[in-house]
Design an enzyme around this catalytic site. Structure first.
Site, mmCIF file in Angstrom:
data_model
loop_
_atom_site.group_PDB
_atom_site.id
_atom_site.type_symbol
_atom_site.label_atom_id
_atom_site.label_comp_id
_atom_site.label_asym_id
_atom_site.label_seq_id
_atom_site.Cartn_x
_atom_site.Cartn_y
_atom_site.Cartn_z
ATOM 1 N N GLU A 171 32.885 -55.769 27.529
ATOM 2 C CA GLU A 171 32.622 -54.884 28.138
ATOM 3 C C GLU A 171 32.735 -54.229 29.960
ATOM 4 O O GLU A 171 33.242 -54.943 30.454
ATOM 5 C CB GLU A 171 30.652 -55.251 28.346
ATOM 6 C CG GLU A 171 29.790 -54.234 29.157
ATOM 7 C CD GLU A 171 28.308 -55.004 29.242
ATOM 8 O OE1 GLU A 171 27.402 -54.089 29.481
ATOM 9 O OE2 GLU A 171 28.071 -56.524 28.667
ATOM 10 N N TRP A 172 33.098 -53.335 29.742
ATOM 11 C CA TRP A 172 33.235 -52.962 31.273
ATOM 12 C C TRP A 172 31.701 -53.045 32.312
ATOM 13 O O TRP A 172 30.975 -52.424 31.225
ATOM 14 C CB TRP A 172 33.809 -51.768 30.969
ATOM 15 C CG TRP A 172 33.798 -51.113 32.827
ATOM 16 C CD1 TRP A 172 33.365 -49.985 33.867
ATOM 17 C CD2 TRP A 172 35.477 -50.782 33.396
ATOM 18 N NE1 TRP A 172 33.501 -50.562 34.980
ATOM 19 C CE2 TRP A 172 35.035 -50.712 35.163
ATOM 20 C CE3 TRP A 172 36.636 -51.768 33.195
ATOM 21 C CZ2 TRP A 172 35.889 -50.576 35.240
ATOM 22 C CZ3 TRP A 172 37.361 -51.636 34.579
ATOM 23 C CH2 TRP A 172 37.409 -51.020 35.566
ATOM 24 N N ILE A 173 31.643 -53.722 33.598
ATOM 25 C CA ILE A 173 30.337 -52.939 34.215
ATOM 26 C C ILE A 173 30.733 -52.753 35.179
ATOM 27 O O ILE A 173 32.100 -53.114 35.847
ATOM 28 C CB ILE A 173 30.403 -54.832 34.968
ATOM 29 C CG1 ILE A 173 30.615 -56.080 33.443
ATOM 30 C CG2 ILE A 173 29.111 -54.365 35.762
ATOM 31 C CD1 ILE A 173 28.580 -55.754 33.034
ATOM 32 N N ASP A 207 32.492 -72.443 37.941
ATOM 33 C CA ASP A 207 34.081 -71.765 39.517
ATOM 34 C C ASP A 207 32.672 -70.553 39.451
ATOM 35 O O ASP A 207 33.416 -69.551 40.089
ATOM 36 C CB ASP A 207 34.664 -71.316 38.103
ATOM 37 C CG ASP A 207 35.970 -70.894 38.991
ATOM 38 O OD1 ASP A 207 36.093 -71.343 40.035
ATOM 39 O OD2 ASP A 207 36.732 -70.059 37.835
#
Length: 277
Positions: free
Chosen positions: A82-84, A185
């Site tokens: 998914e693009w955020i 991380d």
């Protein structure tokens, strides 16, 4: 009569960290984020990352990007997700991150470690399950990086001896605690905020460890807003010496950066050793 619709297909290079080629993909109204890496240099890097994202998603504690697929060619591995769309965080955004991260850390497990080894950045990360944080931190985090550093002439014998003396203090610095689910991380580059101002975590090095591993790392490489720490330390069950715990936990990413990028990270390691032994 059925009519086929063909939409414009665009692929645009974007920033995706230092180890992957990254692209934004636009197909009609749909947008995706794509990472590409060599198939054999970092085997199963994206499969393991996807497993970590799926696991965090299943906790329903904090948002991560939805996974579309992990694909393989003869030479490459490809991660489609998914693009955020992101925005600049507000004070409330940082408070949400603190509360949701505390919720993630409340997910516990009988042992420290994970179900398989994975990666932090482009370095392999051992995740053998162990019953105490001190043993896990020593055997699966510090010792492998110490060996690499010594073999590359980045650490001397006096540094190894100093770290070994520190090992004896770890059970007192980290009293017994349950293994906590950590991102692994959590530097600021792996924290996004969507258009609603809600936090989204990316690029996990997931395992059951100690919350100090996440909290310490937020203070390296730029840090995050002070409101995050105010809310987290009031909401979560932190030890009285939590600042010491965070500082020592940072030995792991500092050793890793020493091994990847050289002597500029040595002073942080030496200062920590000097502070505690």
């Amino acid at each position: 009569m059925y009519t086929k619709h063909y939409y414009p297909f665009q692929v645009i290079p974007v920033r995706g960290g230092s180890i992957n080629d990254a692209y934004g993909i636009q197909y009609g109204k749909d947008r995706f984020f794509c990472k590409i890496n060599d198939r054999d240099t970092l085997p199963d890097l994206f499969r393991k990352e996807a497993k970590g994202l799926e696991y965090i998603s299943m906790t329903k504690k904090i948002r991560v990007p939805a996974i579309i697929d992990v694909l393989y060619t003869e030479t490459h591995q490809i991660f489609l997700m998914e693009w955020i769309d992101t925005t600049t965080p507000t004070g409330l955004s940082w408070e949400k991150l603190a509360l949701q991260l505390a919720g993630l850390h409340n997910c516990t497990f009988p042992n420290f470690g994970w179900f398989e080894d994975n990666y932090m950045g482009n370095m392999e990360q051992r995740n053998q399950q162990m019953s105490t944080w001190s043993n896990f931190f020593i055997e699966c985090r510090l010792v492998p990086q110490m060996k690499i550093g010594y073999d590359q002439d980045l650490l001397e014998k006096k540094d190894l001896l100093g770290l070994q003396r520190l090992f004896n203090r770890l059970p007192d610095i980290y009293p017994h605690t349950q293994p906590q689910l950590v991102h692994g991380d959590l530097w600021h580059g792996n924290i996004l905020f969507d258009l609603k101002g809600d936090p989204v975590l990316i690029d996990p090095a997931i395992h059951y460890g100690h919350a100090a591993a996440d909290l310490g790392l937020t203070q390296l490489f730029g840090g995050v807003d002070s409101r995050f720490y105010d809310v987290y330390t009031s909401e979560a069950d932190v030890a009285p010496n939590y600042r010491e715990q965070w500082e020592i936990a940072n030995l792991y990413p500092l050793l890793m950066h020493l091994n990847l990028f050289g002597k500029s990270y040595y002073s942080g390691i030496a200062d920590t050793i000097h502070s505690f032994v």
